[in-house]
Design a protein around this motif. Structure first.
Motif, PDB file in Angstrom:
ATOM      1  N   ALA A   7      33.094  29.456  39.242  1.00  0.00           N
ATOM      2  CA  ALA A   7      33.154  30.361  38.040  1.00  0.00           C
ATOM      3  C   ALA A   7      33.788  31.622  38.646  1.00  0.00           C
ATOM      4  O   ALA A   7      34.617  32.501  37.924  1.00  0.00           O
ATOM      5  CB  ALA A   7      31.671  30.616  37.578  1.00  0.00           C
ATOM      6  N   ASN A   8      33.530  31.750  39.802  1.00  0.00           N
ATOM      7  CA  ASN A   8      33.973  33.249  40.143  1.00  0.00           C
ATOM      8  C   ASN A   8      35.312  33.058  40.567  1.00  0.00           C
ATOM      9  O   ASN A   8      36.195  34.153  40.331  1.00  0.00           O
ATOM     10  CB  ASN A   8      33.219  33.863  41.522  1.00  0.00           C
ATOM     11  N   LEU A   9      35.905  32.019  40.898  1.00  0.00           N
ATOM     12  CA  LEU A   9      37.430  31.870  41.348  1.00  0.00           C
ATOM     13  C   LEU A   9      38.163  32.080  39.689  1.00  0.00           C
ATOM     14  O   LEU A   9      39.002  32.648  39.764  1.00  0.00           O
ATOM     15  CB  LEU A   9      37.735  30.534  41.818  1.00  0.00           C
ATOM     16  N   THR A  10      37.488  31.472  38.789  1.00  0.00           N
ATOM     17  CA  THR A  10      38.121  31.374  37.572  1.00  0.00           C
ATOM     18  C   THR A  10      38.192  32.888  36.882  1.00  0.00           C
ATOM     19  O   THR A  10      39.129  33.246  36.309  1.00  0.00           O
ATOM     20  CB  THR A  10      37.597  30.323  36.624  1.00  0.00           C
ATOM     21  N   LEU A  11      36.913  33.374  37.221  1.00  0.00           N
ATOM     22  CA  LEU A  11      36.957  34.909  36.480  1.00  0.00           C
ATOM     23  C   LEU A  11      37.737  35.721  37.306  1.00  0.00           C
ATOM     24  O   LEU A  11      38.580  36.629  36.641  1.00  0.00           O
ATOM     25  CB  LEU A  11      35.405  35.325  36.532  1.00  0.00           C
ATOM     26  N   ALA A  12      38.143  35.451  38.480  1.00  0.00           N
ATOM     27  CA  ALA A  12      39.106  36.468  39.440  1.00  0.00           C
ATOM     28  C   ALA A  12      40.532  36.075  38.894  1.00  0.00           C
ATOM     29  O   ALA A  12      41.282  37.064  38.671  1.00  0.00           O
ATOM     30  CB  ALA A  12      38.956  36.019  40.869  1.00  0.00           C
ATOM     31  N   GLN A  13      40.720  34.589  38.572  1.00  0.00           N
ATOM     32  CA  GLN A  13      42.013  34.444  37.890  1.00  0.00           C
ATOM     33  C   GLN A  13      42.509  35.039  36.399  1.00  0.00           C
ATOM     34  O   GLN A  13      43.407  35.688  36.306  1.00  0.00           O
ATOM     35  CB  GLN A  13      42.491  33.051  37.803  1.00  0.00           C
ATOM     36  N   VAL A  14      41.438  34.938  35.597  1.00  0.00           N
ATOM     37  CA  VAL A  14      41.412  35.374  34.314  1.00  0.00           C
ATOM     38  C   VAL A  14      41.651  37.372  34.473  1.00  0.00           C
ATOM     39  O   VAL A  14      42.363  38.017  33.679  1.00  0.00           O
ATOM     40  CB  VAL A  14      40.193  35.562  33.501  1.00  0.00           C
ATOM     41  N   GLY A  15      40.824  37.792  35.346  1.00  0.00           N
ATOM     42  CA  GLY A  15      41.092  39.407  35.832  1.00  0.00           C
ATOM     43  C   GLY A  15      42.139  39.545  36.159  1.00  0.00           C
ATOM     44  O   GLY A  15      42.779  40.679  35.777  1.00  0.00           O
ATOM     45  N   SER A  16      42.883  38.772  36.853  1.00  0.00           N
ATOM     46  CA  SER A  16      44.084  38.922  37.631  1.00  0.00           C
ATOM     47  C   SER A  16      45.399  38.991  36.558  1.00  0.00           C
ATOM     48  O   SER A  16      46.126  39.796  36.477  1.00  0.00           O
ATOM     49  CB  SER A  16      44.429  38.089  38.539  1.00  0.00           C
ATOM     50  N   ALA A  17      44.997  38.109  35.478  1.00  0.00           N
ATOM     51  CA  ALA A  17      46.035  38.046  34.483  1.00  0.00           C
ATOM     52  C   ALA A  17      45.910  39.137  33.595  1.00  0.00           C
ATOM     53  O   ALA A  17      46.937  39.624  32.859  1.00  0.00           O
ATOM     54  CB  ALA A  17      45.796  36.733  33.576  1.00  0.00           C
ATOM     55  N   ILE A  18      44.602  39.416  33.237  1.00  0.00           N
ATOM     56  CA  ILE A  18      44.384  40.852  32.350  1.00  0.00           C
ATOM     57  C   ILE A  18      45.014  42.207  33.103  1.00  0.00           C
ATOM     58  O   ILE A  18      45.744  42.815  32.521  1.00  0.00           O
ATOM     59  CB  ILE A  18      42.833  40.900  32.108  1.00  0.00           C
ATOM     60  N   ARG A  19      44.797  42.011  34.351  1.00  0.00           N
ATOM     61  CA  ARG A  19      45.357  43.268  35.244  1.00  0.00           C
ATOM     62  C   ARG A  19      46.914  43.349  35.100  1.00  0.00           C
ATOM     63  O   ARG A  19      47.509  44.337  34.899  1.00  0.00           O
ATOM     64  CB  ARG A  19      44.914  43.393  36.560  1.00  0.00           C
ATOM     65  N   ARG A  20      47.569  41.941  35.086  1.00  0.00           N
ATOM     66  CA  ARG A  20      48.927  41.921  35.026  1.00  0.00           C
ATOM     67  C   ARG A  20      49.620  42.513  33.729  1.00  0.00           C
ATOM     68  O   ARG A  20      50.449  43.203  33.569  1.00  0.00           O
ATOM     69  CB  ARG A  20      49.517  40.512  35.378  1.00  0.00           C
ATOM     70  N   ALA A  21      48.743  41.928  32.680  1.00  0.00           N
ATOM     71  CA  ALA A  21      49.252  42.334  31.323  1.00  0.00           C
ATOM     72  C   ALA A  21      48.927  43.722  31.215  1.00  0.00           C
ATOM     73  O   ALA A  21      49.902  44.335  30.414  1.00  0.00           O
ATOM     74  CB  ALA A  21      48.350  41.454  30.437  1.00  0.00           C
ATOM     75  N   ARG A  22      47.987  44.227  31.505  1.00  0.00           N
ATOM     76  CA  ARG A  22      47.854  45.832  31.249  1.00  0.00           C
ATOM     77  C   ARG A  22      48.674  46.604  31.990  1.00  0.00           C
ATOM     78  O   ARG A  22      49.260  47.524  31.559  1.00  0.00           O
ATOM     79  CB  ARG A  22      46.527  46.233  31.960  1.00  0.00           C
ATOM     80  N   THR A  23      48.978  46.386  33.389  1.00  0.00           N
ATOM     81  CA  THR A  23      49.910  47.158  34.100  1.00  0.00           C
ATOM     82  C   THR A  23      51.309  46.940  33.491  1.00  0.00           C
ATOM     83  O   THR A  23      52.148  48.003  33.585  1.00  0.00           O
ATOM     84  CB  THR A  23      49.841  46.764  35.477  1.00  0.00           C
ATOM     85  N   ILE A  46      36.169  42.859  34.555  1.00  0.00           N
ATOM     86  CA  ILE A  46      37.079  41.715  34.433  1.00  0.00           C
ATOM     87  C   ILE A  46      38.044  41.657  35.467  1.00  0.00           C
ATOM     88  O   ILE A  46      38.310  40.635  35.947  1.00  0.00           O
ATOM     89  CB  ILE A  46      37.397  41.440  32.943  1.00  0.00           C
ATOM     90  N   GLU A  47      38.697  42.775  35.721  1.00  0.00           N
ATOM     91  CA  GLU A  47      39.713  42.816  36.557  1.00  0.00           C
ATOM     92  C   GLU A  47      39.496  42.616  38.114  1.00  0.00           C
ATOM     93  O   GLU A  47      40.074  42.125  38.748  1.00  0.00           O
ATOM     94  CB  GLU A  47      40.495  44.063  36.612  1.00  0.00           C
ATOM     95  N   ALA A  48      38.026  42.748  38.306  1.00  0.00           N
ATOM     96  CA  ALA A  48      37.314  42.670  39.578  1.00  0.00           C
ATOM     97  C   ALA A  48      36.926  41.168  39.813  1.00  0.00           C
ATOM     98  O   ALA A  48      36.384  40.968  40.673  1.00  0.00           O
ATOM     99  CB  ALA A  48      36.307  43.701  39.919  1.00  0.00           C
ATOM    100  N   GLY A  49      36.944  40.372  38.603  1.00  0.00           N
ATOM    101  CA  GLY A  49      36.432  39.032  38.862  1.00  0.00           C
ATOM    102  C   GLY A  49      35.099  38.847  38.383  1.00  0.00           C
ATOM    103  O   GLY A  49      34.438  38.113  38.527  1.00  0.00           O
ATOM    104  N   GLN A  50      34.488  39.824  37.537  1.00  0.00           N
ATOM    105  CA  GLN A  50      33.206  39.861  37.354  1.00  0.00           C
ATOM    106  C   GLN A  50      33.041  39.373  35.741  1.00  0.00           C
ATOM    107  O   GLN A  50      33.856  39.491  35.098  1.00  0.00           O
ATOM    108  CB  GLN A  50      32.450  41.162  37.413  1.00  0.00           C
ATOM    109  N   ASP A  51      31.658  38.941  35.709  1.00  0.00           N
ATOM    110  CA  ASP A  51      31.406  38.375  34.048  1.00  0.00           C
ATOM    111  C   ASP A  51      31.277  39.681  33.295  1.00  0.00           C
ATOM    112  O   ASP A  51      30.846  40.625  33.445  1.00  0.00           O
ATOM    113  CB  ASP A  51      30.089  37.801  34.251  1.00  0.00           C
ATOM    114  N   ILE A  52      31.810  39.416  32.008  1.00  0.00           N
ATOM    115  CA  ILE A  52      31.807  40.239  30.976  1.00  0.00           C
ATOM    116  C   ILE A  52      31.314  39.679  29.667  1.00  0.00           C
ATOM    117  O   ILE A  52      31.499  38.410  29.740  1.00  0.00           O
ATOM    118  CB  ILE A  52      33.111  41.050  30.483  1.00  0.00           C
TER     119      ILE A  52
END
Length: 96
Positions: A7-23, A46-52
């Motif tokens: 779950a943490n790995l998946t959250l990290a991947q979602v967070g990374s995708a959101i960071r890329r879209a934001r930047t 979320i960008e840090a891979g934490q749950d929201i």
């Protein structure tokens, strides 16, 4: 690998995708939070891979003009690879 690690790995991947879209849209975390009607903290988390919350995630995706798809997964407990495929659309804008 434990289910929490998956779950943490998946959250990290979602967070990374959101960071890329934001930047790529040249938004700061604070600016994205404002567009999403949130404070900066859910963006940071979320960008840090934490749950929201799901509500916060949907607000962030909407502000970034990203969609959420929920394809049917194969029977059984999904593994990391299955979750990556299920959420691959989050990387679609990045050409991945």
């Amino acid at each position: 690998m434990s289910s929490n690690a998956e779950a943490n790995l998946t959250l990290a991947q979602v967070g990374s995708a959101i960071r890329r879209a934001r930047t790529s849209q040249k938004l700061s975390q604070t600016e994205l939070g404002h567009k999403a009607g949130l404070s900066r903290m859910p963006i940071y988390r979320i960008e840090a891979g934490q749950d929201i919350s799901l509500r916060s995630l949907l607000s962030i995706l909407s502000a970034l003009r990203l969609g959420l798809q929920m394809p049917t997964l194969p029977q059984g407990v999904p593994n990391v690879q299955a979750l990556q495929r299920a959420f691959a659309h989050l990387h679609a804008e990045d050409g991945e």
